[in-house]
Every structure is written in structure tokens, then in C-alpha cells.
Write a protein that holds these residues in place. Structure first.
Motif, PDB file in Angstrom:
ATOM      1  N   ASP A   1      63.571  41.558  33.622  1.00 50.93           N
ATOM      2  CA  ASP A   1      63.598  42.141  34.500  1.00 50.93           C
ATOM      3  C   ASP A   1      62.125  41.388  35.411  1.00 50.93           C
ATOM      4  N   ALA A   2      62.379  41.868  35.973  1.00 50.35           N
ATOM      5  CA  ALA A   2      61.311  40.924  36.647  1.00 50.35           C
ATOM      6  C   ALA A   2      60.062  41.295  36.661  1.00 50.35           C
ATOM      7  N   ALA A   3      59.849  42.232  36.951  1.00 52.06           N
ATOM      8  CA  ALA A   3      58.407  43.183  36.224  1.00 52.06           C
ATOM      9  C   ALA A   3      57.337  42.092  35.036  1.00 52.06           C
ATOM     10  N   TYR A   4      58.185  42.081  34.096  1.00 52.77           N
ATOM     11  CA  TYR A   4      57.756  40.828  32.882  1.00 52.77           C
ATOM     12  C   TYR A   4      57.847  40.002  33.421  1.00 52.77           C
ATOM     13  N   LYS A   5      58.595  39.304  34.298  1.00 51.03           N
ATOM     14  CA  LYS A   5      58.545  38.211  34.065  1.00 51.03           C
ATOM     15  C   LYS A   5      57.052  37.968  35.483  1.00 51.03           C
ATOM     16  N   TYR A   6      57.157  38.215  35.824  1.00 52.22           N
ATOM     17  CA  TYR A   6      55.713  37.874  37.387  1.00 52.22           C
ATOM     18  C   TYR A   6      54.417  38.885  36.051  1.00 52.22           C
ATOM     19  N   PHE A   7      54.671  38.998  35.416  1.00 55.35           N
ATOM     20  CA  PHE A   7      53.303  39.582  34.722  1.00 55.35           C
ATOM     21  C   PHE A   7      53.526  37.484  34.188  1.00 55.35           C
ATOM     22  N   ALA A   8      54.244  37.289  33.238  1.00 56.88           N
ATOM     23  CA  ALA A   8      54.220  36.461  32.199  1.00 56.88           C
ATOM     24  C   ALA A   8      53.399  35.327  33.180  1.00 56.88           C
ATOM     25  N   VAL A   9      53.978  35.272  34.556  1.00 57.23           N
ATOM     26  CA  VAL A   9      53.520  34.416  35.584  1.00 57.23           C
ATOM     27  C   VAL A   9      52.268  34.074  35.481  1.00 57.23           C
ATOM     28  N   TYR A  10      51.739  35.138  35.556  1.00 57.58           N
ATOM     29  CA  TYR A  10      50.106  36.178  35.924  1.00 57.58           C
ATOM     30  C   TYR A  10      49.339  35.499  34.635  1.00 57.58           C
ATOM     31  N   LEU A  11      50.202  35.404  33.739  1.00 62.25           N
ATOM     32  CA  LEU A  11      49.377  35.620  32.390  1.00 62.25           C
ATOM     33  C   LEU A  11      49.441  33.881  32.422  1.00 62.25           C
ATOM     34  N   ILE A  12      50.178  33.270  32.324  1.00 61.46           N
ATOM     35  CA  ILE A  12      50.470  31.594  32.798  1.00 61.46           C
ATOM     36  C   ILE A  12      48.979  31.176  33.403  1.00 61.46           C
TER      37      ILE A  12
ATOM     38  N   PHE B   1      34.908  27.577  42.125  1.00 55.60           N
ATOM     39  CA  PHE B   1      35.389  27.998  43.277  1.00 55.60           C
ATOM     40  C   PHE B   1      36.406  28.245  42.570  1.00 55.60           C
ATOM     41  N   LEU B   2      36.973  27.941  41.313  1.00 56.87           N
ATOM     42  CA  LEU B   2      38.409  28.559  40.488  1.00 56.87           C
ATOM     43  C   LEU B   2      38.027  29.775  40.340  1.00 56.87           C
ATOM     44  N   ALA B   3      36.731  30.550  40.284  1.00 64.66           N
ATOM     45  CA  ALA B   3      36.742  31.879  41.105  1.00 64.66           C
ATOM     46  C   ALA B   3      38.023  32.333  42.149  1.00 64.66           C
ATOM     47  N   ASN B   4      37.499  31.818  43.072  1.00 62.36           N
ATOM     48  CA  ASN B   4      38.319  32.342  44.589  1.00 62.36           C
ATOM     49  C   ASN B   4      40.514  32.342  44.292  1.00 62.36           C
ATOM     50  N   THR B   5      40.390  30.873  43.081  1.00 57.96           N
ATOM     51  CA  THR B   5      41.444  30.492  42.898  1.00 57.96           C
ATOM     52  C   THR B   5      42.669  31.743  42.448  1.00 57.96           C
TER      53      THR B   5
ATOM     54  N   MET C   1      46.867  32.901  34.831  1.00 60.61           N
ATOM     55  CA  MET C   1      45.104  33.049  35.009  1.00 60.61           C
ATOM     56  C   MET C   1      44.655  31.664  33.584  1.00 60.61           C
ATOM     57  N   ALA C   2      45.373  31.749  32.576  1.00 61.41           N
ATOM     58  CA  ALA C   2      45.427  30.778  31.534  1.00 61.41           C
ATOM     59  C   ALA C   2      44.848  29.641  31.913  1.00 61.41           C
ATOM     60  N   ILE C   3      45.895  28.819  33.036  1.00 64.63           N
ATOM     61  CA  ILE C   3      45.740  27.098  33.069  1.00 64.63           C
ATOM     62  C   ILE C   3      44.319  27.802  33.660  1.00 64.63           C
ATOM     63  N   ASN C   4      44.070  28.393  34.601  1.00 70.82           N
ATOM     64  CA  ASN C   4      42.897  28.454  35.427  1.00 70.82           C
ATOM     65  C   ASN C   4      41.691  28.617  34.163  1.00 70.82           C
ATOM     66  N   GLN C   5      41.518  29.510  33.263  1.00 75.03           N
ATOM     67  CA  GLN C   5      40.224  29.722  32.707  1.00 75.03           C
ATOM     68  C   GLN C   5      39.694  29.088  32.049  1.00 75.03           C
ATOM     69  N   THR C   6      41.394  27.976  31.476  1.00 71.46           N
ATOM     70  CA  THR C   6      41.028  26.460  30.386  1.00 71.46           C
ATOM     71  C   THR C   6      40.434  25.599  31.512  1.00 71.46           C
TER      72      THR C   6
ATOM     73  N   ASN D   1      48.350  35.348  24.899  1.00 69.97           N
ATOM     74  CA  ASN D   1      49.136  35.872  25.763  1.00 69.97           C
ATOM     75  C   ASN D   1      50.084  35.598  26.705  1.00 69.97           C
ATOM     76  N   SER D   2      49.379  33.747  26.891  1.00 67.19           N
ATOM     77  CA  SER D   2      50.439  33.857  27.763  1.00 67.19           C
ATOM     78  C   SER D   2      51.957  32.778  27.073  1.00 67.19           C
ATOM     79  N   ILE D   3      51.108  32.143  25.784  1.00 71.80           N
ATOM     80  CA  ILE D   3      52.180  31.963  24.875  1.00 71.80           C
ATOM     81  C   ILE D   3      54.056  32.737  24.555  1.00 71.80           C
ATOM     82  N   LEU D   4      52.961  33.838  23.924  1.00 75.50           N
ATOM     83  CA  LEU D   4      53.647  35.497  23.768  1.00 75.50           C
ATOM     84  C   LEU D   4      54.527  35.235  24.811  1.00 75.50           C
ATOM     85  N   TYR D   5      53.924  36.053  26.224  1.00 75.27           N
ATOM     86  CA  TYR D   5      54.891  35.990  26.779  1.00 75.27           C
ATOM     87  C   TYR D   5      55.674  35.419  27.788  1.00 75.27           C
ATOM     88  N   SER D   6      55.029  34.345  27.581  1.00 75.82           N
ATOM     89  CA  SER D   6      56.084  33.158  28.233  1.00 75.82           C
ATOM     90  C   SER D   6      57.849  33.766  27.556  1.00 75.82           C
ATOM     91  N   LYS D   7      57.977  33.678  26.269  1.00 78.68           N
ATOM     92  CA  LYS D   7      59.824  34.448  26.611  1.00 78.68           C
ATOM     93  C   LYS D   7      59.815  34.958  27.440  1.00 78.68           C
TER      94      LYS D   7
END
Length: 214
Positions: free
Chosen positions: A30-41, A62-66, A43-48, A18-24
Motif C-alpha cells: 500500500d503506497a499510501a502507508y509507505k509515503y506516510f512512513a517516509v514522511y514521518l522518518i 532554515f529547517l522550517a523551510n526544509t 520529519m523525525a530527522i528534520n526535527q532532530t 512513530n517513525s520507528i513504528l511506521y517504518s514497517k
């Protein structure tokens, strides 16, 4: 492989997709889509990192806090953009800075808290975001072009599950090991559903744009 691991690994893989799909949308107007794309990216880094730490048998709590802090910031900005009324936008900024200050004071006064689950922080930030989600539906449910309506539904479902899990932890109920594991499995499943909803939103938006062009 346990059911918890299946749901967790599946949701992580789908989150990365999803982070790859929304990276476009990173260059979208539209800033809403941009912020959501950054959110996914983020979250993907954190979860990895969570997965890597887990496989290396290193404490990753500690990563649960970040995750909580980044999620609150990016989704607050996301709702700030999709709300057009100035009063609501101002309220979002006030809530954002107020909670960040409270969390900052918490971590300064109790540094060890950053290495543990911050139940208050999780409940507080999740509750605020749930409120935004409900308000968005309440005031815009009649709109023909409701922006990211599936994503908003997914956020609501996912955070309600988070509230349920950590509310039980906050109350301090002594649950049987089997029930505790079942709750974590449920939480992992809900997060997987959230990721599926996000993917579905991407295909819905793509189809809509194709129809507009035709």
C-alpha cells in the motif's frame, strides 16, 4: 523547563517513536502507508536537527523551510495514493509541481528567504493540504474501511493550527509577548496531539489486522 519546551520535546520524542513504528510500512504494498512512513522518518530527522541546532545555539530557522517542503511533497503523494479518482489525482500533481515551482522561484530570487520563515509558503502548502483532507472526508466519510482516517483528522487539526499561527504573523498584528508565547505553546501542543493521533492510528490498524487474522 517551560511548557513550550515540554510540548516540543514530547512531540519530538513521539515523532521519532512513530517513525520507528511506521517504518514497517516501508516495504508495504500500500503506497499510501509507505509515503506516510517516509514522511514521518523525514520529519523525525528534520526535527532532530532542529533540536540539536537549538541546543548548540545555532540558528535553525532554515529547517522550517526544509520541513515545509518535505511535508508538502510527502503528504501530497500520500493523498495522491488514497484518492482513486483520476481527476483528483491529476489535480494533486498539478498543485504539487505548481507550488514547488513558485517556491523555487521565490528562493532563487530571494535566497535570504530560505533563512527565514516563508509565511507565504507555509500558508499556501498548508491550505492545499487542508483542502485535500476535507475533500477526503467529504467523499469517503461513508466508507466502512476509511484508510488512515485518524491520521487524516490529525493532519487537518495540526495544519489548521499552523494556518492560525502564521496568518496572525502575516497580518502583522503587534501582539503582547505573553500572547505570542501562548500561540507558540498552542502550536506545540497541537503538534503533540497530532503525534498522539498518529500513534493511536498505528494501534487501531494493528488491532484490526489481528481481528482479521482471527
Amino acid at each position: 523547563m517551560s511548557l513550550l519546551e515540554i510540548f516540543s520535546h514530547s512531540s519530538t520524542v513521539l515523532l521519532i517513536v512513530n517513525s520507528i513504528l511506521y517504518s514497517k510500512y516501508l516495504k508495504a504494498k500500500d503506497a499510501a502507508y509507505k509515503y506516510f512512513a517516509v514522511y514521518l522518518i523525514l520529519m523525525a530527522i528534520n526535527q532532530t536537527l532542529v533540536t540539536i541546532y537549538f541546543e548548540l545555539e545555532i540558528d535553525n530557522t532554515f529547517l522550517a523551510n526544509t520541513y515545509m517542503i518535505l511535508q508538502f511533497i510527502m503528504l501530497s503523494l500520500f493523498y495522491f495514493e488514497i484518492f482513486k479518482q483520476q481527476e483528483r489525482r491529476k489535480g494533486i500533481l498539478i498543485a504539487l509541481f505548481t507550488l514547488l515551482i513558485i517556491l523555487g522561484v521565490q528562493y532563487i530570487r530571494t535566497p535570504d528567504l530560505f533563512l527565514n520563515y516563508n509565511t507565504f509558503g507555509i500558508l499556501a502548502t498548508s491550505s492545499v493540504l487542508i483542502f485535500y483532507s476535507i475533500v477526503y472526508f467529504f467523499y469517503h466519510i461513508g466508507d466502512k474501511e476509511l484508510k488512515l482516517y485518524l491520521v487524516n483528522s490529525g493532519i487537518l487539526i495540526y495544519l489548521l493550527g499552523t494556518i492560525l499561527l502564521f496568518s496572525i504573523a502575516k497580518v502583522g498584528l503587534k501582539l503582547a509577548r505573553e500572547i505570542e508565547v501562548a500561540l507558540w505553546i498552542l502550536n506545540a501542543f497541537i503538534y503533540l496531539v497530532f503525534q498522539v493521533i498518529i500513534t493511536t492510528q498505528w494501534f487501531v490498524d494493528r488491532k484490526r489486522k489481528k481481528n482479521i487474522k482471527n
